[in-house]
Design an enzyme around this catalytic site. Structure first.
Site, PDB file in Angstrom:
ATOM      1  N   HIS A 279       0.822  -1.226   0.000  1.00 39.99           N
ATOM      2  CA  HIS A 279       0.000   0.000   0.000  1.00 39.99           C
ATOM      3  C   HIS A 279       0.849   1.265   0.000  1.00 39.99           C
ATOM      4  CE1 HIS A 279       0.157   0.840   4.406  1.00 39.99           C
ATOM      5  NE2 HIS A 279       0.113  -0.456   4.567  1.00 39.99           N
ATOM      6  N   ASP A 291       6.130   0.567   6.771  1.00 33.66           N
ATOM      7  CA  ASP A 291       4.679   0.397   6.562  1.00 33.66           C
ATOM      8  C   ASP A 291       4.150   1.509   5.671  1.00 33.66           C
ATOM      9  OD1 ASP A 291       2.087  -0.433   6.722  1.00 33.66           O
ATOM     10  OD2 ASP A 291       1.778   0.200   8.797  1.00 33.66           O
ATOM     11  N   GLU A 325      -4.877   2.002   2.532  1.00 32.05           N
ATOM     12  CA  GLU A 325      -5.042   0.812   3.378  1.00 32.05           C
ATOM     13  C   GLU A 325      -5.257   1.224   4.820  1.00 32.05           C
ATOM     14  OE1 GLU A 325      -3.897  -2.351   6.166  1.00 32.05           O
ATOM     15  OE2 GLU A 325      -2.867  -0.469   5.898  1.00 32.05           O
ATOM     16  N   GLU A 326      -4.487   2.229   5.263  1.00 34.79           N
ATOM     17  CA  GLU A 326      -4.439   2.515   6.700  1.00 34.79           C
ATOM     18  C   GLU A 326      -5.763   2.981   7.290  1.00 34.79           C
ATOM     19  OE1 GLU A 326      -2.212   1.555   8.482  1.00 34.79           O
ATOM     20  OE2 GLU A 326      -0.277   1.606   7.470  1.00 34.79           O
ATOM     21  N   ASP A 353       3.196  -6.441   3.335  1.00 39.84           N
ATOM     22  CA  ASP A 353       2.773  -5.358   4.230  1.00 39.84           C
ATOM     23  C   ASP A 353       3.048  -5.740   5.686  1.00 39.84           C
ATOM     24  OD1 ASP A 353       1.673  -3.095   5.339  1.00 39.84           O
ATOM     25  OD2 ASP A 353      -0.403  -3.764   5.121  1.00 39.84           O
ATOM     26  N   HIS A 423       3.576   2.670  12.686  1.00 41.11           N
ATOM     27  CA  HIS A 423       2.699   3.838  12.847  1.00 41.11           C
ATOM     28  C   HIS A 423       3.280   4.915  13.764  1.00 41.11           C
ATOM     29  CE1 HIS A 423      -1.084   1.176  11.851  1.00 41.11           C
ATOM     30  NE2 HIS A 423      -0.160   1.147  10.909  1.00 41.11           N
TER      31      HIS A 423
END
Ligand SMILES: [Zn+2]
Length: 464
Positions: A279, A291, A325-326, A353, A423
């Protein structure tokens, strides 16, 4: 030692039958490790563009950059697939402190959870109630929760060897904590960061209010693990302390964005599609190198390696860089929707991912027969120490493609350090190792090569 003649014969014949695939894999790994492009691409995505939250200028720059790079590879087709995405903006940096006595405060590191509402302009100051999970709320009831800040402090379980399992065991607090605590009259929620390490980085991530009416939505923030420990200890000494936090994040209307897609047409079965992807969006605190910048560049590299090795696939190979995606999965849903509307036949989808760390193998979501087939390939990956073939989940973006016939797979890197960065502000380029990233690209390209060569059984060739 004397070796029986028969055994020599078997050994030699096995070597001969494996030799083409072994050689092909060796060529793929050699090229990825000596002349790879993934690391340079990641450098640009991370250091020239940065965090790529859906709807941001950086997300759009990432669309343009990856399209331009795919265009330069000489693929058969490269295009943008339009998709509307949510736009949530963090605003000015969040601010929080623990107040032990009037005027005696200790600042602590927090960040708003993605999708959260803002606090009132002056922030929220209230007493805190610490809980170990959503299930504690009902036991405490309105009386103990009303007008307080609920502090969800269940840590990730360190005894889980897969840190993704430990994450799954906690993430409900982050995702639904505010919706649930709001029902009992809480003013806000603070959630312990999904991180096994004790440090001062708050980790954001998506949350949802479910069907909570707009006027009843309460703000939600993540607190660093170090600050969570401090808050918990302080509360044990004096449950009457105050916590203050302020954030001014905002949800805007949806905006136009794109999945980026590139394709090498199959020579023999052009209608059988294999997808490889990651992503393109990321959270905004770091630059999203693990990520999922890693998954993006590894997927692009799969097609580049095929092309550069002069490999002409029998089946069509598509790289798909999914948007959003997130905080929405709009890109994954859109890709599947269009594929179904066009009645395309997908035989395989592979996602990376789970970070750019040392690959260990793959997890497969497929039938028993297909799993038996892929296990036959495991020995080809043994020389690279990447032969952990498991059954399990694949990737969020390719999930919407799922149907009975399709084989889904996820690259499985070592997961021990992933949640140190996930994140958070320290998900940055310098934490990705070049060789580890390249081994991932080569491993994905190798599996795509094998699926292309052998397919998955005749029944899928006629599926629409
Ligand atoms: Zn991701």
């Amino acid at each position: 030692m004397k070796i029986p003649l028969l055994m020599v014969f078997f050994t030699v014949s096995t070597v001969i039958s494996q030799t083409t695939d072994e050689k092909q894999l060796k060529a793929i790994y050699d090229m990825a490790l000596t002349d790879g492009k993934a690391y340079d691409w990641l450098n640009h995505l991370s250091n020239q563009i940065g965090g790529r939250l859906s709807g941001s200028v950086q997300a759009q720059q990432a669309v343009e950059y990856t399209k331009e790079q795919l265009d330069s590879l000489g693929l058969d087709r490269v295009w943008l697939q339009p998709v509307m995405v949510p736009k949530w903006v963090r605003g000015t940096p969040e601010f929080a402190y623990i107040e032990t006595k009037p005027g005696i405060t200790t600042n602590v590191a927090i960040c708003a959870l993605g999708g959260s509402v803002a606090t009132p302009d002056g922030g929220i100051k209230a007493k805190v109630i610490e809980v170990n999970g959503i299930e504690d709320l009902e036991k405490l009831g309105n009386e103990k929760i009303k007008d307080k800040i609920v502090f969800f402090n269940r840590p990730m379980d360190p005894t889980q060897i897969s840190t993704f399992s430990a994450y799954s065991g906690c993430v409900d607090q982050r995702y639904s904590g505010a919706a649930e605590a709001g029902k009992y009259g809480a003013l806000g929620v603070i959630v312990r960061s999904m991180n096994l390490r004790i440090d001062d980085y708050p980790h954001t991530g998506s949350m949802s209010y479910g069907d909570t009416p707009v006027q009843n939505r309460i703000p939600a923030a993540a607190i660093s693990t170090k600050a969570a420990e401090l808050l918990s200890t302080t509360l044990k000494l004096n449950p009457a302390i105050n916590f203050y936090f302020k954030q001014n994040c905002k949800q805007f209307d949806d905006v136009q964005s794109y999945n980026v897609i590139g394709e090498l047409k199959g020579t023999t079965y052009p209608d059988e599609i294999m997808v490889v992807g990651g992503h393109l969006d990321s959270w905004d605190l770091g630059d999203g190198s693990h990520d999922d910048g890693a998954g993006v560049v590894q997927s692009m590299e799969v097609l580049r390696l095929m092309k550069a090795n002069g490999y002409k696939p029998q089946r069509t190979i598509r790289v798909v860089l999914f948007m959003n995606e997130e905080n929405g999965l709009r890109g994954g849903n859109k890709y599947a929707e269009v594929a179904k509307a066009k009645n395309e036949t997908h035989i395989f989808a592979l996602e990376s991912d789970a970070g750019g760390f040392t690959p260990r193998g793959f997890s497969f979501d497929c039938s028993d027969a297909d799993f038996e087939q892929v296990q036959g390939w495991k020995k080809l990956f043994e020389p690279y120490l990447i032969h952990m073939f498991l059954r399990g989940g694949s990737g969020a973006d390719i999930g919407p493609l799922k149907d009975e016939g399709l084989v889904l797979a996820g690259l499985r890197p070592d997961s021990q350090r992933y949640f140190d960065h996930h994140h958070a502000e320290n998900d940055t380029f310098e934490h990705v190792n070049k060789r580890e990233l390249e081994l991932g690209s080569a491993t994905m390209a190798s599996l795509i090569y094998l699926v292309d060569k052998y397919g998955f059984g005749i029944q899928k060739k006629v599926k629409g």
